[in-house]
Design an enzyme around this catalytic site. Sequence first.
Site, PDB file in Angstrom:
ATOM      1  N   ASP A 191       0.874  -1.206  -0.064  1.00 50.45           N
ATOM      2  CA  ASP A 191       0.056  -0.178   0.030  1.00 50.45           C
ATOM      3  C   ASP A 191       0.950   1.217  -0.104  1.00 50.45           C
ATOM      4  O   ASP A 191       1.944   1.319  -0.842  1.00 50.45           O
ATOM      5  CB  ASP A 191      -1.119   0.088   1.263  1.00 50.45           C
ATOM      6  CG  ASP A 191      -2.174   1.031   1.073  1.00 50.45           C
ATOM      7  OD1 ASP A 191      -3.112   0.745   0.333  1.00 50.45           O
ATOM      8  OD2 ASP A 191      -1.886   2.075   1.943  1.00 50.45           O
ATOM      9  N   TYR A 325      -2.112  11.214   0.933  1.00 47.57           N
ATOM     10  CA  TYR A 325      -2.534  11.097  -0.562  1.00 47.57           C
ATOM     11  C   TYR A 325      -2.599  12.291  -1.304  1.00 47.57           C
ATOM     12  O   TYR A 325      -2.381  12.391  -2.431  1.00 47.57           O
ATOM     13  CB  TYR A 325      -3.987  10.457  -0.269  1.00 47.57           C
ATOM     14  CG  TYR A 325      -4.140   9.037   0.008  1.00 47.57           C
ATOM     15  CD1 TYR A 325      -4.404   8.272  -1.098  1.00 47.57           C
ATOM     16  CD2 TYR A 325      -4.106   8.545   1.320  1.00 47.57           C
ATOM     17  CE1 TYR A 325      -4.430   6.648  -0.700  1.00 47.57           C
ATOM     18  CE2 TYR A 325      -3.866   7.123   1.643  1.00 47.57           C
ATOM     19  CZ  TYR A 325      -4.219   6.315   0.772  1.00 47.57           C
ATOM     20  OH  TYR A 325      -4.194   4.881   0.764  1.00 47.57           O
ATOM     21  N   HIS A 382      -5.044  -7.240  -0.157  1.00 46.12           N
ATOM     22  CA  HIS A 382      -4.526  -6.208  -0.239  1.00 46.12           C
ATOM     23  C   HIS A 382      -3.507  -5.868   1.474  1.00 46.12           C
ATOM     24  O   HIS A 382      -2.532  -5.550   1.431  1.00 46.12           O
ATOM     25  CB  HIS A 382      -5.297  -4.845  -0.138  1.00 46.12           C
ATOM     26  CG  HIS A 382      -4.816  -3.877   0.029  1.00 46.12           C
ATOM     27  ND1 HIS A 382      -3.903  -3.162  -1.364  1.00 46.12           N
ATOM     28  CD2 HIS A 382      -4.778  -2.655   0.819  1.00 46.12           C
ATOM     29  CE1 HIS A 382      -3.516  -1.986  -0.810  1.00 46.12           C
ATOM     30  NE2 HIS A 382      -4.060  -1.594   0.319  1.00 46.12           N
TER      31      HIS A 382
END
Length: 404
Positions: A191, A325, A382
């Site tokens: 990630d 982000y 994930h």
Amino acid sequence: MALGGVVSTTVDTAAGVRSFEVMVPEEQLEDMRRRVLATRWPSKELVTDRSQGVQQATLQELARYWTREYDWRRCEARLNALPQFTTEIDGVEIHFIHVRSPHENAMPLIMTHGWPGSVIELLDTIGPLTDPTAHGGSAEDAFHVVLPSLPGYGFSSEPSELGWENGPIAQAWAKLMDRLGYTRYVAQGGDVGAAVTDAMGRQGAAGLIGIHVNLLATALGIVDLLPAETEQERAAHAALKTFTTDGFGYFLEQSTRPQTIGYSLLDSPVGLAAWMLDHDTDSYYKISRAFVDRQPVGNLTRENIVDNITLYWLTGTGASAARWYWEFGQFLHAAAGHTPPPVQVPVGFSTFPGEIWAAPRSWAETVYPGLAYFNEVDKGGHFAAWEEPDLFTAEVRAAFRSLR
């Protein structure tokens, strides 16, 4: 750092490394439970799947468990049983767990978590990685493990200025490993951690000899360059397209308006939980099973999931974690049209079938020419290290075995 009940004491003033202990005041836990109980619930979704978002039955069962059965003190004790430290790097106080192996010639390894994860998602890999002989492995596979909390995540402090994207974090990790006295080490990430580890590999800091990742994070910026000839490649393209058109909400909001969502994430524990659960389809349904059906998939238990959510709540890091982000979005915009520098060290890549986009070997080789290790794992998604710690550990061991 928002958590006011943490105690840290100096261990090594010369290196600037201080021991760290988690001590959350009871009133903070009481306030959290009160806020969960006071949740204003929306009406039930009008569909039978997650297409409208996190389902009410899942979240209400999570809230019930959180207030009636969950015990943060157990998680707190688990963290405090590990050697935890903080150190200031480039103006940010970095929290990290550092467990040395009992085996001679163990390889130093720095692993980076992602969002909405934390060091908690990696805890069950520490034992098998540092003491393989106690977990079915051999002493030759031993690692000294360093688990830092990303800037603005968990017990690390928030950056007070712009610029903390993958490159500066990668540089900070190199400084951390140097400060710990490691002159030869490897790095791993998934990630957000995969993006940071990728940057480490491209920077090629002195001492770094190899990297391993389990998400092809760079795929987002080079979609048109990825092969689409085989059925597996076309499936990966379809999965990537699905992610960027359906289920991309958290990514879009955090990469453009992290401050806006941050107000909600710091005000409502249940709102925070919903936001963190609404990540990807595979992980969501596995987590939902742990609460609604009481049938956890792998290590994704109710306890582990709520440990992670509670950490975000108690540290007040919903907004600061989301800002990565935004930084990543600025980085992608600036990097558009430019060829990234080549990776300076050998690269290992593992594909877990439930990943958001399960990258085939051809994709990994496109991003990492001369790929040193590749494997497709039978199960896991994930949050591979969290969900399947034994399989994940086996991949880390295999990826770095040739570098010993």
